[in-house]
Design a protein around this motif. Structure first.
Motif, PDB file in Angstrom:
ATOM      1  N   ASP A  13       0.860  -1.192   0.000  1.00  0.00           N
ATOM      2  CA  ASP A  13       0.000   0.000   0.000  1.00  0.00           C
ATOM      3  C   ASP A  13       0.894   1.238   0.000  1.00  0.00           C
ATOM      4  O   ASP A  13       1.560   1.498   1.005  1.00  0.00           O
ATOM      5  N   PRO A  14       0.988   2.039  -1.057  1.00  0.00           N
ATOM      6  CA  PRO A  14       0.254   1.856  -2.304  1.00  0.00           C
ATOM      7  C   PRO A  14       0.941   0.849  -3.214  1.00  0.00           C
ATOM      8  O   PRO A  14       2.159   0.709  -3.174  1.00  0.00           O
ATOM      9  N   HIS A  34      -4.109  -1.299  -4.374  1.00  0.00           N
ATOM     10  CA  HIS A  34      -4.179  -1.159  -2.915  1.00  0.00           C
ATOM     11  C   HIS A  34      -3.726   0.260  -2.602  1.00  0.00           C
ATOM     12  O   HIS A  34      -2.603   0.638  -2.911  1.00  0.00           O
ATOM     13  N   LYS A  35      -4.610   1.037  -2.023  1.00  0.00           N
ATOM     14  CA  LYS A  35      -4.271   2.446  -1.747  1.00  0.00           C
ATOM     15  C   LYS A  35      -5.046   2.892  -0.517  1.00  0.00           C
ATOM     16  O   LYS A  35      -6.263   2.686  -0.446  1.00  0.00           O
ATOM     17  N   ASP A  36      -4.338   3.495   0.427  1.00  0.00           N
ATOM     18  CA  ASP A  36      -4.947   4.012   1.651  1.00  0.00           C
ATOM     19  C   ASP A  36      -5.781   2.947   2.360  1.00  0.00           C
ATOM     20  O   ASP A  36      -6.885   3.227   2.865  1.00  0.00           O
ATOM     21  N   GLY A  37      -5.282   1.730   2.351  1.00  0.00           N
ATOM     22  CA  GLY A  37      -5.948   0.649   3.085  1.00  0.00           C
ATOM     23  C   GLY A  37      -7.116   0.021   2.351  1.00  0.00           C
ATOM     24  O   GLY A  37      -7.733  -0.917   2.860  1.00  0.00           O
ATOM     25  N   GLU A  38      -7.432   0.527   1.161  1.00  0.00           N
ATOM     26  CA  GLU A  38      -8.572  -0.015   0.412  1.00  0.00           C
ATOM     27  C   GLU A  38      -8.096  -0.749  -0.833  1.00  0.00           C
ATOM     28  O   GLU A  38      -7.043  -0.434  -1.394  1.00  0.00           O
ATOM     29  N   GLN A  65       1.387   7.973  -7.653  1.00  0.00           N
ATOM     30  CA  GLN A  65       0.553   6.911  -7.107  1.00  0.00           C
ATOM     31  C   GLN A  65      -0.803   7.439  -6.653  1.00  0.00           C
ATOM     32  O   GLN A  65      -1.365   7.010  -5.650  1.00  0.00           O
ATOM     33  N   SER A  66      -1.303   8.406  -7.436  1.00  0.00           N
ATOM     34  CA  SER A  66      -2.594   9.019  -7.145  1.00  0.00           C
ATOM     35  C   SER A  66      -3.688   8.532  -8.078  1.00  0.00           C
ATOM     36  O   SER A  66      -4.866   8.614  -7.744  1.00  0.00           O
TER      37      SER A  66
END
Ligand code: FES
Length: 110
Positions: A13-14, A34-38, A65-66
């Motif tokens: 993450d990310p 996988h980003k910000d825990g989601e 990574q946005s």
């Protein structure tokens, strides 16, 4: 039918990862972000021309990574929704796959 994909710890993450799996006698190309825990899962097919999106193996995110970025012509897609906000297919979207996370395992609801 639900399909077990992988463990949540398989993807930083990310980070992102591609998978190929057989579904209804067809090969399904998908990827996980996988980003910000989601976690978000999409079909690996750019709405512009239908090609795979990654620019290197398992690399689907832009430099910051946005956003998800297509390697072919640079289209940018929102991670949470798959909507294309910039590029030749702006206004179109990636095809999402619904998932469930049970005991740190990503399950595809397909
Ligand atoms: S193929 Fe993805 S932006 Fe052109």
């Amino acid at each position: 039918m639900n399909t077990v994909l992988c463990s949540t710890s398989d993807i930083p993450d990310p980070g992102s990862k591609a998978f190929q799996l057989e579904h209804n006698n067809e090969i399904l190309d998908i990827f996980v972000i996988h980003k910000d825990g989601e976690f978000h899962v999409f079909i690996n097919s750019c709405p512009h021309t239908g090609v795979n999106l990654e620019w290197q193996e398992d690399q689907f995110l832009d430099a910051e990574q946005s956003f998800i970025q297509c390697a072919s012509h640079g289209a940018l897609f929102e991670i949470a929704t798959g909507h294309c906000i910039h590029g030749p297919c702006a206004g179109d979207r990636l095809t999402p796959i619904n998932i469930e996370i049970i005991d740190n395992t990503i399950i595809l609801l397909i």
